[in-house]
Write a protein that holds these residues in place. Sequence first.
Motif, PDB file in Angstrom:
ATOM      1  N   VAL A  85       0.974  -1.103   0.138  1.00  0.00           N
ATOM      2  CA  VAL A  85       0.275  -0.134  -0.257  1.00  0.00           C
ATOM      3  C   VAL A  85       0.809   1.003  -0.008  1.00  0.00           C
ATOM      4  O   VAL A  85       2.019   1.277   0.585  1.00  0.00           O
ATOM      5  CB  VAL A  85      -1.027  -0.049   1.126  1.00  0.00           C
ATOM      6  N   GLY A  86       0.386   2.157  -0.771  1.00  0.00           N
ATOM      7  CA  GLY A  86       1.208   3.440  -0.559  1.00  0.00           C
ATOM      8  C   GLY A  86       0.305   4.907  -0.330  1.00  0.00           C
ATOM      9  O   GLY A  86      -0.882   4.775  -0.936  1.00  0.00           O
ATOM     10  N   CYS A 146       4.671  -0.933  -3.681  1.00  0.00           N
ATOM     11  CA  CYS A 146       4.738   0.333  -4.566  1.00  0.00           C
ATOM     12  C   CYS A 146       5.646   1.319  -3.802  1.00  0.00           C
ATOM     13  O   CYS A 146       5.856   0.909  -2.370  1.00  0.00           O
ATOM     14  CB  CYS A 146       3.403   0.957  -4.835  1.00  0.00           C
ATOM     15  N   ALA A 147       6.237   2.141  -4.405  1.00  0.00           N
ATOM     16  CA  ALA A 147       7.024   3.190  -3.750  1.00  0.00           C
ATOM     17  C   ALA A 147       6.392   4.493  -4.252  1.00  0.00           C
ATOM     18  O   ALA A 147       6.107   4.853  -5.520  1.00  0.00           O
ATOM     19  CB  ALA A 147       8.451   2.952  -3.898  1.00  0.00           C
ATOM     20  N   VAL A 148       6.474   5.499  -3.539  1.00  0.00           N
ATOM     21  CA  VAL A 148       6.067   6.869  -4.210  1.00  0.00           C
ATOM     22  C   VAL A 148       7.317   7.745  -4.176  1.00  0.00           C
ATOM     23  O   VAL A 148       7.968   7.665  -2.897  1.00  0.00           O
ATOM     24  CB  VAL A 148       4.942   7.448  -3.133  1.00  0.00           C
ATOM     25  N   TYR A 526       7.295  -3.219   4.346  1.00  0.00           N
ATOM     26  CA  TYR A 526       7.161  -4.301   3.448  1.00  0.00           C
ATOM     27  C   TYR A 526       6.380  -3.769   2.272  1.00  0.00           C
ATOM     28  O   TYR A 526       5.145  -3.530   2.487  1.00  0.00           O
ATOM     29  CB  TYR A 526       6.579  -5.560   4.137  1.00  0.00           C
ATOM     30  N   CYS A 527       6.800  -3.575   0.960  1.00  0.00           N
ATOM     31  CA  CYS A 527       6.269  -3.472  -0.297  1.00  0.00           C
ATOM     32  C   CYS A 527       5.575  -2.145  -0.249  1.00  0.00           C
ATOM     33  O   CYS A 527       4.264  -2.181  -0.836  1.00  0.00           O
ATOM     34  CB  CYS A 527       5.258  -4.696  -0.516  1.00  0.00           C
ATOM     35  N   SER A 528       5.712  -1.379   0.624  1.00  0.00           N
ATOM     36  CA  SER A 528       4.630  -0.204   0.937  1.00  0.00           C
ATOM     37  C   SER A 528       5.406   1.104   0.975  1.00  0.00           C
ATOM     38  O   SER A 528       6.675   1.082   0.932  1.00  0.00           O
ATOM     39  CB  SER A 528       3.861  -0.485   2.245  1.00  0.00           C
ATOM     40  N   SER A 529       4.609   2.233   0.952  1.00  0.00           N
ATOM     41  CA  SER A 529       5.111   3.674   1.095  1.00  0.00           C
ATOM     42  C   SER A 529       4.416   4.588   1.858  1.00  0.00           C
ATOM     43  O   SER A 529       3.231   4.670   1.903  1.00  0.00           O
ATOM     44  CB  SER A 529       5.060   4.064  -0.465  1.00  0.00           C
ATOM     45  N   ASN A 530       5.168   5.104   2.967  1.00  0.00           N
ATOM     46  CA  ASN A 530       4.555   5.617   4.153  1.00  0.00           C
ATOM     47  C   ASN A 530       4.048   7.398   3.812  1.00  0.00           C
ATOM     48  O   ASN A 530       4.585   7.735   2.485  1.00  0.00           O
ATOM     49  CB  ASN A 530       5.201   5.608   5.319  1.00  0.00           C
TER      50      ASN A 530
END
Lengths: 584, 484
Positions: A85-86, A146-148, A526-530
Motif C-alpha cells: 500500500v502507498g 509500490c513506492a512513491v 514491506y512493499c509499501s510507502s508511508n
Amino acid sequence: MKFLHLFLLGSLIAAGCRKPPESTPTTSAPGSGPSSPLAPASAKPAGASRAPWFTNVISGSGLTFQHHSGATGRYWLPEMETGGVGLIDYDGDGLLDVFCVSGGSLDPAHPVAPGHRLYRNLGNWHFTDVTEAAGLVCPDGYGMGCAVGDYDGDGRPDLYVTQLGSNHLYHNRGDGTFEDVTQAAGVAVHSWSTSAAFVDYDGDGRLDLVVVNYVKWSPEQEMECFSAGGRRDYCSPKNYHAPAPSTLFHNRGNGTFEDATAAAGLDHAYGNGFGIATGDFDHDGHVDFFIANDATPNQLWLNQGNGRFIDDAPLRGCALNSMGVPRAGMGVVAVDLLQRGWMDLFVTHLTGEGNGLFLNQKTAFLDSVTPDGPMAGSFSFTGFGTAIADFDNDGEQDVYVANGRVRLGSNTWSPQDPYAEPNTLRRGLGAGRFEAVEPSGGTAEPLVATSRGLAVGDLDNDGTLDLVVINRDGPVHLLRNIAGAGHRGIVFQLAGRDGRDVRNSILRFESGGRIQWRQNQPNQGYCSSNDPRVHFGLGPTATEGHLWVRWSDGIAEDFGVRQADRVHAIRAGTGQPAPGVFGW
Amino acid sequence: MSNARNRPLIQPPGRFDRLKSGPARWATLVAFASLIGVALHLTLRPPLIPVQNLDHPESLDPQVRSHLDEILALARTQPRDSSIRATLGIACAANGLWTEARQAFLDTGRLSPGEPLAPLYAAVALQELSDTAGALKEFRSLVARFPDFAPGWYRVGEASLRAGELEAAETAFQRLTQLAPAEWRGPAGLGEIRVRQGRATDAVPLLERAISLDRSSKPAQYLLGQAYRAVGRTNEARIAIAAGTGEARQPMPDPWGDAAPNHVRALPDLLVQADGLSTTGRPDLAVQLLKQAVPFHPGHAGLLNQLAVALNRSGKAAQALPILNRLITQDLRAVAPRITRVYTHDLMGNAAAGLQDAHEAIQLAPRLSQAHLALADSLLALERDAEAVAALEEAAKCDPGNAEIHVELGEILWRNLSNKAAALTHLRQAIDLNPALVRAYGLLGQLEMELGGREAARQAAMVLRQLAPDSQDRIELERVLARP
C-alpha cells in the motif's frame, strides 16, 4: 573424462468530490516555509490501560479495496507474499490518498489485470475510487507493492508499482491523472520485484530508484511442498534456489533511468529480497541500502561515494542472527530506536525466529534481544509490514507489526483463514523498552487476517499517525488513531532547495528537554510507502520544539522553534547554518 | 450385610499361634512375601496412560502416517512402556508434529519420572510451538529436578540467551561448563554473552576455546568472527564469519535427538536428508531412503528426479535413465529432469546426448545457472574445454554470487588451458565472494607457487591453517611450500 566438481542438482527439483481546504499558511520561524494547523484529534485518553489505540473505520469509508491473491489451491509461492500500500497526495490537496496493490492471476491461461486501486481522500474519512479516472489501471503482471517519489522533480509525487512480471512507473501529470512511462523511463524490471525505494544515492539532487527482487520464479518451477506432518502447503523460497539480485536505476535527470546495478556492484551479493531500508548507517555522508532477505543473508550496501557499493553486512553483523544463521527477513525499517542519531534496523521475521533488532553500534550492528525490546513476544507470529512511530504522541516511538503466516501452524486464529494472525502493537517506554498493548494490535477487538504491507501516515491531518493495512484476500484495515489525543504532535514536510523531493535527511527535534531523531524516507516496511512527512509526538505539556535538519548532502541547518499541532514546510537552504549540531 | 457386621474384627489368637513353628510357618511367610511383592509391583509399576490419537490423520503425508500408525499400534499394545512412548514423541517431533510430540513426551515423563529427557523434550516441543516463555520455565524446572543434567543447563542457557536474559544464561553456561568441560557449547554460550555485553576482548578466548573443543562448531566460528571484528582483527574476522555462516546451532546431543533422523518421513525433509547423504559421500543410503518413499508418492516428479540424482551419484546412472526419460516424456517443459539427464548421459559415456539435453535445458530456462553448468559438464566430458569455460562464464553471469563456479573456472583455466593469469583472477574472485572456501585457497596457493608468488602461497596456507587445518588442501599446499 573430466567432470565438474559441483554438486548442484538435488536442489533444483524438489522439485478519491472535492476535499475541504484544511491549511492556513502562516510563517512561523526564520528560514521556514509555510505551516498549517493540524485538525484536532479525536478524543481518547492517551495511555489508558487496555483502551484501544485505533478504530477500524473501513466500513462506510468508500475504501472498498479487496485484495486478491489469485490462489486456486495450487500453493504457488507469489500468492503468499502479495500485497502492499502507498500513501500519496497525488492531487496536492494536502490529504493523503491511498493506493492499494492487489495480486491478480498467476495462471498464464487465464490472465487478469492485477486490480490495483487508487482511492482519493475526500476528508473526514471518506474515500472514492479514482483508479480509472487517474489512469492507473495496470494492464498486466501480478502485484506486489509500490513506492512513491517525485522522480522528475516537478513537485508532484509519482508512483512505482512492483510486480511479478513487469513493474510500472506512473508519472503524475498534475491534473489528477498518471501516465505509464515505464518503457520510456527504462525501469521495467522483468523479475519478481517486492519493495522499492526512491533515494538519491549519488547526491546529484535527483531521486534514483532501488528495486528489491525476490526469487527468479516461473510456474514451471513450482513444486509440491508440505507443512508439518506432510500437509500440503506453500514452499519456502529456499526450495527454489533462485534468489534474485536487486536492481539499481540511476536517474539521468531527463526523465529516464539507466540500470546501474552492475556498475554499482549490487549484483555481487543477493538473496530472496523482500524489504529495503535506506539511510546513512555509517555516517560517512552517503546513503546506504539494507536489503532484508527471506531465508538468505541480508545485505548492507555501504555507499563508497563513487557510485560503488560494498556489502558489509557479514562483517557488520547484520547479515545473520547472532548464531550465524539467516532468518526470514520480510519488512524492515531504519529507525533510531535509542534516539542518539544512529539508524538501527528493525526486521520482521517468521514464526519461531522472532522479529529482529540490529542495534547500530557505529562500527557494527548487534543482533539485540532484550526481554522488553521491540522484538519481545514476536516468536509466535510471522511479521510482514511494520512501522516504528509515535502513535500515542507521548514522545516515545511504538512498534506496529502486520502479521500473517506463510505456512500452516499448529493452531489457528481464524476458522476461515488458517494463515491469519492478529497484528501486534508495542508501546514505547523509552530507552529501547516496550510493553505489549492489549488487545493485540491496539484495536478494541484484535483484527485477525493474513496481513502483509502497511503504510503509516496522518490521513486526517490531526497530528496523529493512522495506519492502512493490506490483508491477503481480504479488505484493508483502515485504522484511525485515537491514542494521540491529549498529546501534541508536530509534522514537517521537507523539500530540497529547488522544491524537489528530498530523502534520507536527518531531523533533530528538541522539545521539553528531550531530543528526538527521525529520518525522512517513506519507502520502507514491506512493499509499501508511508506518509512522506515527518512526525514527532510532544507529550501532554510541550507546545513547541526546536528543529535542526542535516540534509542528505551533509549540510546542517537550524530551523528554529516550531509550534506544535501544525504541518511545517521546511525547505533546504532557508535555515540558519548549524555546523556541529550533527557532530556524532 | 448383617453377617459381615457381626464378623469379629480381630482374628482369634489360636490361628496365629500355628505360624510360630513348622513348615506351615515357612509356606505362610513365602505367601506373605509374594503378596507384598505383588503389592509393590502394582504400586511401583508405571501407570496406565492411554495412548493419544493423531489429529486429522487423513491430512498427513502418507508415509508419515504409516510410520506413526506402526508406533501407535505398538504403544497401544504396551501402554506402560515408556521407551515406546518416547519413540512416539521422537517420531512426531521428527516430522514436525510438535503438539502430538509434546503429549507423547509428557506421557513418557509420567511413565518414567526419573527420565530427564522426557521433560526436556516436552519443553523443546513447547519452544517449537512458539511458547518460548513457557519453555524456559519448564527448562528451569527441569534443572531444579535434575541439577547435574548437563543438556538441561544447555537448554536453560540457550533459551535465556534468546529471551535476552543474560544473567540467567551466564549461570546456566557456567554450570554446563562445570558439568561437561569438553562440551564446546559452554564456552560458546559464555562467549556470546560477552559479545552481547560489548566485551569482545573477553569473548575471544572463550570462543577460541569453544572452537578448540570442536573445530566444526560453526556458531562459535561466527561469534568469534564478530568478536575479532570488534577488536580490530578484521582479516581473521572475515574468514571466521564466512566459515561460521549458515548452520543452526545444533543442540547438545543425546540419545533421543540422535534417534530422530531415523524417524523422518515427511517428503520435503526426506529430500533434504537424501541430498545431504549423497553430497557427503553416502549416495547409496540416499537411494535407499528415496526408494522407500516412492510407493507413498508414486507420481512425485521431484522425488523421482532426486532419486535419479542419487542414482547418478552412486554410480548407477543406467538405473536413473529410464526414470528421467519417463519424467521428460510426461512433461516436455520440465527443466530439472533434463538437467539431471545431462549428467546421466555424461556418466554413461554419452556426452553428445548430454550436450543436446543441456542445450534444450538452456532454451527452456536461459537464466538458470544449473543449465549452463550442465552444459559445461558435457563439454568437459568431450574435452571441449574452451567452450566449457564459456558455459561456466554464462553460469557465473546467471549466479554472480556463486563462488564455486569461479573455482571451477580457475581450475579448468589453469590445469586444462594453462591460462594462469585468468585462473588467478577467478580464484581470487571466488575468495572475494566466499572467504571461507577451502578449495579456493588450496588452488590459489598452488597456482601462486607456480607463478613464483611464494609469499602469497604462504598467506593462503595461513588462512587454511585457521580455516581447515585438517584439510587435504592445506596438507597439499604445505607440501608444495616445503619444496625449495
